[in-house]
Structure formats: C-alpha cells, structure tokens
Scaffold this active site. Structure first.
Site, PDB file in Angstrom:
ATOM      1  N   THR B 157       0.879  -1.192   0.000  1.00 20.78           N
ATOM      2  CA  THR B 157       0.000   0.000   0.000  1.00 20.78           C
ATOM      3  C   THR B 157       0.910   1.235   0.000  1.00 20.78           C
ATOM      4  O   THR B 157       1.328   1.674  -1.064  1.00 20.78           O
ATOM      5  CB  THR B 157      -0.989   0.004   1.189  1.00 20.78           C
ATOM      6  OG1 THR B 157      -0.287  -0.074   2.408  1.00 20.78           O
ATOM      7  CG2 THR B 157      -1.986  -1.136   1.077  1.00 20.78           C
ATOM      8  N   LYS B 183       4.142  -6.843   3.999  1.00 22.86           N
ATOM      9  CA  LYS B 183       3.843  -5.454   3.611  1.00 22.86           C
ATOM     10  C   LYS B 183       3.588  -4.676   4.894  1.00 22.86           C
ATOM     11  O   LYS B 183       3.187  -5.233   5.915  1.00 22.86           O
ATOM     12  CB  LYS B 183       2.632  -5.371   2.679  1.00 22.86           C
ATOM     13  CG  LYS B 183       1.333  -5.760   3.271  1.00 22.86           C
ATOM     14  CD  LYS B 183       0.302  -4.700   3.647  1.00 22.86           C
ATOM     15  CE  LYS B 183       0.645  -3.301   3.383  1.00 22.86           C
ATOM     16  NZ  LYS B 183      -0.325  -2.401   4.091  1.00 22.86           N
ATOM     17  N   THR B 194       1.049  -8.492  13.456  1.00 28.31           N
ATOM     18  CA  THR B 194       1.883  -7.709  12.537  1.00 28.31           C
ATOM     19  C   THR B 194       0.984  -7.077  11.502  1.00 28.31           C
ATOM     20  O   THR B 194      -0.225  -7.135  11.624  1.00 28.31           O
ATOM     21  CB  THR B 194       2.905  -8.609  11.815  1.00 28.31           C
ATOM     22  OG1 THR B 194       3.449  -7.871  10.728  1.00 28.31           O
ATOM     23  CG2 THR B 194       2.252  -9.853  11.258  1.00 28.31           C
ATOM     24  N   GLU B 281       6.812   4.841   7.283  1.00 26.08           N
ATOM     25  CA  GLU B 281       6.449   6.039   6.513  1.00 26.08           C
ATOM     26  C   GLU B 281       7.365   7.212   6.855  1.00 26.08           C
ATOM     27  O   GLU B 281       7.427   7.652   7.993  1.00 26.08           O
ATOM     28  CB  GLU B 281       4.974   6.371   6.748  1.00 26.08           C
ATOM     29  CG  GLU B 281       4.075   5.354   6.027  1.00 26.08           C
ATOM     30  CD  GLU B 281       2.617   5.411   6.427  1.00 26.08           C
ATOM     31  OE1 GLU B 281       1.805   4.807   5.722  1.00 26.08           O
ATOM     32  OE2 GLU B 281       2.306   6.038   7.450  1.00 26.08           O
ATOM     33  N   ASN B 404       0.512  10.944   5.597  1.00 26.24           N
ATOM     34  CA  ASN B 404      -0.702  10.654   6.356  1.00 26.24           C
ATOM     35  C   ASN B 404      -1.691  11.801   6.457  1.00 26.24           C
ATOM     36  O   ASN B 404      -2.797  11.627   6.953  1.00 26.24           O
ATOM     37  CB  ASN B 404      -0.322  10.144   7.747  1.00 26.24           C
ATOM     38  CG  ASN B 404       0.239   8.748   7.641  1.00 26.24           C
ATOM     39  OD1 ASN B 404      -0.431   7.860   7.127  1.00 26.24           O
ATOM     40  ND2 ASN B 404       1.476   8.567   8.067  1.00 26.24           N
TER      41      ASN B 404
END
Lengths: 409, 409
Positions: B157, B183, B194, B281, B404
C-alpha cells in the site's frame, strides 16, 4: 523565531492583584539571551499550599523537593527558571535546589520548606544555579502585585504565548480572586500532574482542603490533555491561598459553601489546560475528543487518549482529512471494551459512522468543511456502557518536527 | 509518488520455489490504477497452516474469518487485496469475505475453511469484492512457482519497496526452504501480530507445531517493532507448510530436530520485520533500542517501546540531535521500575549518561557523528534487575506527515 500559535487567545487576560502575592521577573541568563527567565513570587505569612506533580519515575530534583515540602502545606516563596530542567543531574542537581532554596529562604526570612522551586528546559545539563542565587536580591527589589503577564512570560520555553486566567468566586458571601499562570507546549501528556502551572488565591483555605480541591480539579483539566504523549520529568501544578480575602474558613472540601470556589477553580484549570494545548508545538487545530458508552469513566478516558495520541488521527486532522477509519483503528487499539458493531462516530456534530459501518446517506461535505476550521470535534460512542470522558489535543504538523528536531541547537 | 525509502535493501532477494506453492499477481482495480493489487496463492492438498492476528477490538472481517479458519490448521488458497481494508464495513464486509472465499474454494476445489483472505488499505469503505471474484479465474491461469517479487509487490500500500526473505534449514537431515513476504509502512505498532506477512515452507510440520513456532517467533520480531504506535485492524501473519520436502514429521515444537528450522524461521521473521521498519512512513533512520537491567523481560520491552514510540525521541533522531535527555524522559514515563540514580545510556556505543547523570568526560562529537548515519543504536540500563529486550523503530520526519495528511485523497 517561531510565530505565535494560530490558536492563541486574542490577548492576555486582565488579571487583578491577589492580596498577599507579589511577583517579579528577571533576566538571569540561565540559557536564553535577551529575555526574562526567572520568576520570583513571594506570599504573605500564613499562605497555604497544595500541589500535584509528574508521575515520571525520572522526576527532576526540583519536583522531588516540592513534593516533599508541600506535605507541610505552607508557602512563602516560589522560584521558577526556564531554559534548564535540572532533571537527571544527579547529586549536583539536588545541591542546586538546596542552594537556591536556602538563599531564597534567607532573603524572605522563612523556612526552607516554605520555598518551592521549579526548572524547565533541557534535561541532563547542570543548572548554573549561581546565576539564580545571585539574581534573587535584584529580583526581590522588583516584587509587585500587578505583574502577572510578565510572570507568565518568564516561565515560557517553546511556548509561543504567555498563559494566564483569572476568576472570581464567593465563599460564604465573601468575594475571592483566583489567578493562574501556566507554561507548556511540548512533552505534554496524560496521566500526570501537568507542565508548570501556578494558581494563587486570596481565599483562606486550609492546606488539606486546598489539596483535595486541586487533586480533584486536575483530573478533568490538565490530566485530560495531550500534545504528544510524552510525559515531562518536571510537571508541576501548585495552588497557593494567602487567606487575605477574610472569608469564613471552611474545613471540608465537600462543604457546599465551597461549591462556587470549586466550580470557578476547575473552570480556571480547564482554561489554562486548553491554553497549553492551543500552544501545542506546531498546533494549527484544537481537537476535543468525547467518548461515551464506555464501560467506565476510566475506560472512556483511555479510549479518548488513544484517539488523541494517535499520530495517524493527528496527521489526518493536520491534513484536514476527515479520515474516520483512523478513529475506528484507535478505538480498537485502546484495549478497553468496545462493541465494534454498535460503534458510532460524529465529527463536527455530523453522524459519520453508525452501528459498525458508514452512516446511511453520509455526506462528507459538511464534515470536510468542519475540518477546515480551527476547532475540531470528534464524538465516539463505543456502545457498551455509560462511561463518559472528554480529552483535548492538537494536530501533528511539520512544525512539531522542526521544533523538536533541533531543540538543543 | 513517494521515493523509495533510503533504508531499503539494495535488491529483492533471490527466492527459490517452495514445492507445493504457486503464486499469481493481478491488477483488478480495487483502488489503485496501473498496478497489481491482488495476490492469489494456491497450495497443495495437505498444507498445514498457523496464524497470529491483530489484537485490535475493531478487527476487520477478513481477520475474523482467518482467525476462525486457522483453528482447523489446513490451507489451500490465499487471496490478498491491497487498497481497501474491508474493516469497519459491518455485515456488508462479512458478505464480501464470504463471496470471495466461496468463489476461490470453488475454483480450487477445496473447503471454504481452507481459503484465507486479507485486505489492507482504507478503513470503512465497502470492498468492491466483485472485482476480486471476477478476476480470480484469470489470476489462476497465471499461477507459477517463481513469482515471489511480484507477489510482494501486489500487496503493497504505502510501502515503497517489496519485502521478501528466504532461508534454508534442515530437519533431521532433510533440507527445507522457508520463503516469506510482508507489507507494512504505517499503522505499525506493538502488542499485536503484525501487518501482513505470509511465510511458506515445503517442510512437513503439523499445524499445532507450526502454530507453536509462529506464536513464539512473533514475539522477538514483528511484536518488537513500531513505526507509529498505531495498531492496525488488519494485522495478519500466517505460516503455511506444504510438506513436500519429505522430511521426518516431528510432533513436538520443542524437539531438538526442529532447532535449525526454528532458528532460521525466527531469523526470517526478524528480517521481514526489520524490512517493515525500514519502510516506515517517512523513515530516514533505522533505530535499535536495547534495554537491560529491567525488572523482567516484559518490563524491558515496555520501556523499550516507550522510547521507540516517543515523538520527542523520534524527532530528535530525525534532526540528528543526540538528545539523550528525551531517552531519560521516556524511561520515566514508561511506568516500569527504573532506578533513576543507576540509569545509564549508551548511544552509538558511547557511554553518554551513567549513574543518573551525564557521564564523566562525555564527548558528544562521536555520538553526533553516529546520529548522522542511518543505523542508530540506543542502549539503556535501568539498574533494577536482569530483564532485557530489544525493539526496533524509525525516526519521525516531515514525510510521515505528508503521507498521512492526505492518504485518502
């Protein structure tokens, strides 16, 4: 320099004098140049004291000193410096506190246990206390009753505006004044006392009653806010009562004659707590998170804090994105009972999700408009009980990272 | 588009086939355009299965399906889509899972309980499952054994690179292969299973033994990492064993003949978990936090996570500022026993603080140089016991906020 928070109040409030309290601000050069960094407050003999302090296990030397002294319930002097937290400074830090307290007690002709000290700023650096002790006599010469804005300025660190609030109340027919100042912008988190906040009243209230009122008042105010989930080593909230208003002395915190004082005190604490959140490092939005339908009040608060501390919720708010799925995520991670299939969420008063899925006919337009404003409301009902709580936070923006990536340099 | 994480491995590993496992990736257009978003895996009859899942109380419909099915310990098909989490979608989401499972079971001629599904992406939006069910036949036509990199890509993603790892082990003299993909980049937090990770082996291992190994292996790997303290509603880690290697079947997870397999499995899980953190991120630094001297292993982990999740610690690392005072703060707020006056901290191997204050003769220069690198080491001894734990995280940067603040748009 950092610009003033867009959420700052229009102006510092007009604060009356509190009979029996005098204040002075001074530039003693602990760390900052060209600004005041020392606050000295003196209070008349007979002043009672109450305090709540950080629950951090690495609390600073000044916090430990105050926690110990406040058990005696008396106050004459308060000395606060900004720029250095005197935390994690070992026996050297303890000696700094001792020297400061002794010098202040000698000047004010009072007991050491009547002197309170606080330090905020960088952790782990020796406090140059000689700069403080050498400045105390000069600061004393400037003591006066109407110096509240300057006092609030002297204790600022990464704050972008001084924080103050005032209320009047009546106790059994006698008018009393309550003034408070606070500092704090980062390292602001739940489950503790607060950053630094000092509240003064001319009311006559015994120390044990004062402590009962303060311990209760902190729950819905300073303990219900978070900027970044990080709990400071220096958090201190103190309440001093000079007794000069001449009101009836009431010996039970639950006595109805204290109801108005209590209400005004709690309102003032909430005002100051909100001012701290509104100066949250990098904040551009003020966010109220109300949780209902929880198993208990405590559970509601835990869920509220899980939402208020979620970096994903906070960055979505910064991006003006009404991403309610992240609120669902935060409820899920909180670890408190919630019924996923009864969960409902309102944002800006609009029903967004209901009974475990997106609300029928949900129109995002008014919610998106709400997210473009400065005051964001998130209401969640978790569908299992009657527990309720509201907590407050701010958004997480680039400026938070800028401020904290280079705080020491 | 987001650039590839600076912490990404140089290349995707060369992964051998796992006998009994075939994979296909497909673009079915759930949300993303111009990329694959569907992974189909088929496994031979007799494949055993184990899984650990999110502890979120708002877990997604696919997670609930898998949790229920894995109790039977058998697997034939895995269907994963990216772009939509099918979480908080109520009874509609449950129906989506049912339709997908039934279609996949029919095509593979197996039981529904042998089909596992997963969805990741936006929460609260109805999954257009017809796009998946309509694509399954086409995807099946592409199934092959050597398609691991494509499989890892299809489940991404906000990931900036595909994550895979491979190991070989021997069980009682027979060589077996273990391949894993994962992922995850945000909404990565402790105390759960997880994000999404699937591990496949050709070893013959009964389901209960497989489950015991996986439940133990997750503790020091996926449960020891955090990107942002936010726990996903979709976290899933599954382990499948086709049995095609023909090794001796061992019925006790503690049997020494499984020691090598266990060691290689745990090493692979840690490798994948580290790859997830390195794609955190906005991450620019990979941070290992080792805590020793705690009251217990659990206490060490709680303290480690308090440090690893602290926004102030993470922003200081982003700013390459060796601000060890914030580590002290995080230890203090963790709520676990710590002796402030015995606390010691090493950064980049250099003793920074010792016995409750800054280390004698501390020279910040080598620590500052360490902070300019990509791999940051923080070691803390809290001075009360023998509990030890290591956790891993990344720094908190502007890019996390960019990613985000506008994820849905």
């Amino acid at each position: 320099m950092t610009a003033v928070s867009p959420l700052a109040p229009a102006r510092f409030p007009k604060m009356p004098e509190v009979t029996g309290v005098t204040l002075a601000s001074h530039a003693c050069g602990v760390r900052y140049a060209g600004r005041t960094d020392l606050l000295l407050v003196e209070m008349v003999a007979g002043t009672t004291a109450a305090g709540v302090f950080t629950k951090s296990l690495t609390a600073s030397a000044p916090v430990e000193w105050c926690r110990q002294s406040v058990a005696k319930g008396r106050a004459r002097v308060l000395v606060v410096n900004s720029g250095n937290a005197n935390a994690f400074t070992g026996s050297v830090g303890v000696a700094s506190v001792k020297r400061t307290v002794e010098k202040a007690a000698k000047l004010a002709d009072c007991r050491s246990s009547e002197v309170y000290v606080a330090s905020t700023g960088t952790i782990g650096v020796r406090l140059p206390d000689e700069k403080i002790t050498e400045a105390l006599a000069d600061a004393r010469a400037k003591l006066k009753g109407n110096a509240w804005a300057d006092a609030a300025k002297a204790i600022m660190t990464t704050d972008t505006y001084p924080k103050g609030a005032t209320r009047t109340a009546t106790i059994d027919g006698t008018k009393v004044v309550i003034n408070g100042i606070a500092k704090g912008a980062g390292m602001i988190a739940p489950d503790m006392a607060t950053m630094l906040s000092y509240v003064f009243t001319d009311a006559a209230i015994p120390a044990d009653v004062l402590q009962a009122l303060l311990s209760k008042g902190v729950k819905g105010s300073f303990n219900a806010i978070t900027v970044d989930s990080d709990t400071s080593t220096s958090d201190t909230l103190m309440l001093f009562a000079t007794g000069k208003a001449g009101n009836t002395v009431i010996k039970d915190a639950k006595d109805k004659r204290l109801a108005d004082f209590k209400a005004k005190l709690f309102d003032l604490l909430l005002d100051l707590a909100h001012q701290v959140v509104k100066d949250g490092e990098g904040a551009t939005k003020f966010v109220a998170v109300s949780v209902s339908g929880a198993a208990s009040k405590r559970a509601a608060r835990v869920i509220g804090m899980a939402i208020a501390n979620s970096p994903l919720v906070k960055t979505a708010i910064a991006g003006e994105d009404a991403n309610w799925g992240r609120v669902v995520m935060a409820v899920g991670k909180a670890g408190e009972k919630a019924n996923r299939d009864k969960l409902s969420i309102r944002m800006g008063g609009v029903l967004v999700a209901d009974k475990g899925e997106i609300a029928e006919g949900y129109d995002e337009a008014p919610v998106t408009a709400h997210f473009k404003g400065q005051n964001i409301s998130i209401e969640v009902d978790v569908g299992v009980g009657k527990g309720k709580a509201t907590v407050w936070t701010c958004d997480l923006t680039h400026a938070y990272i800028d401020i904290n990536g280079s705080y020491r340099t």
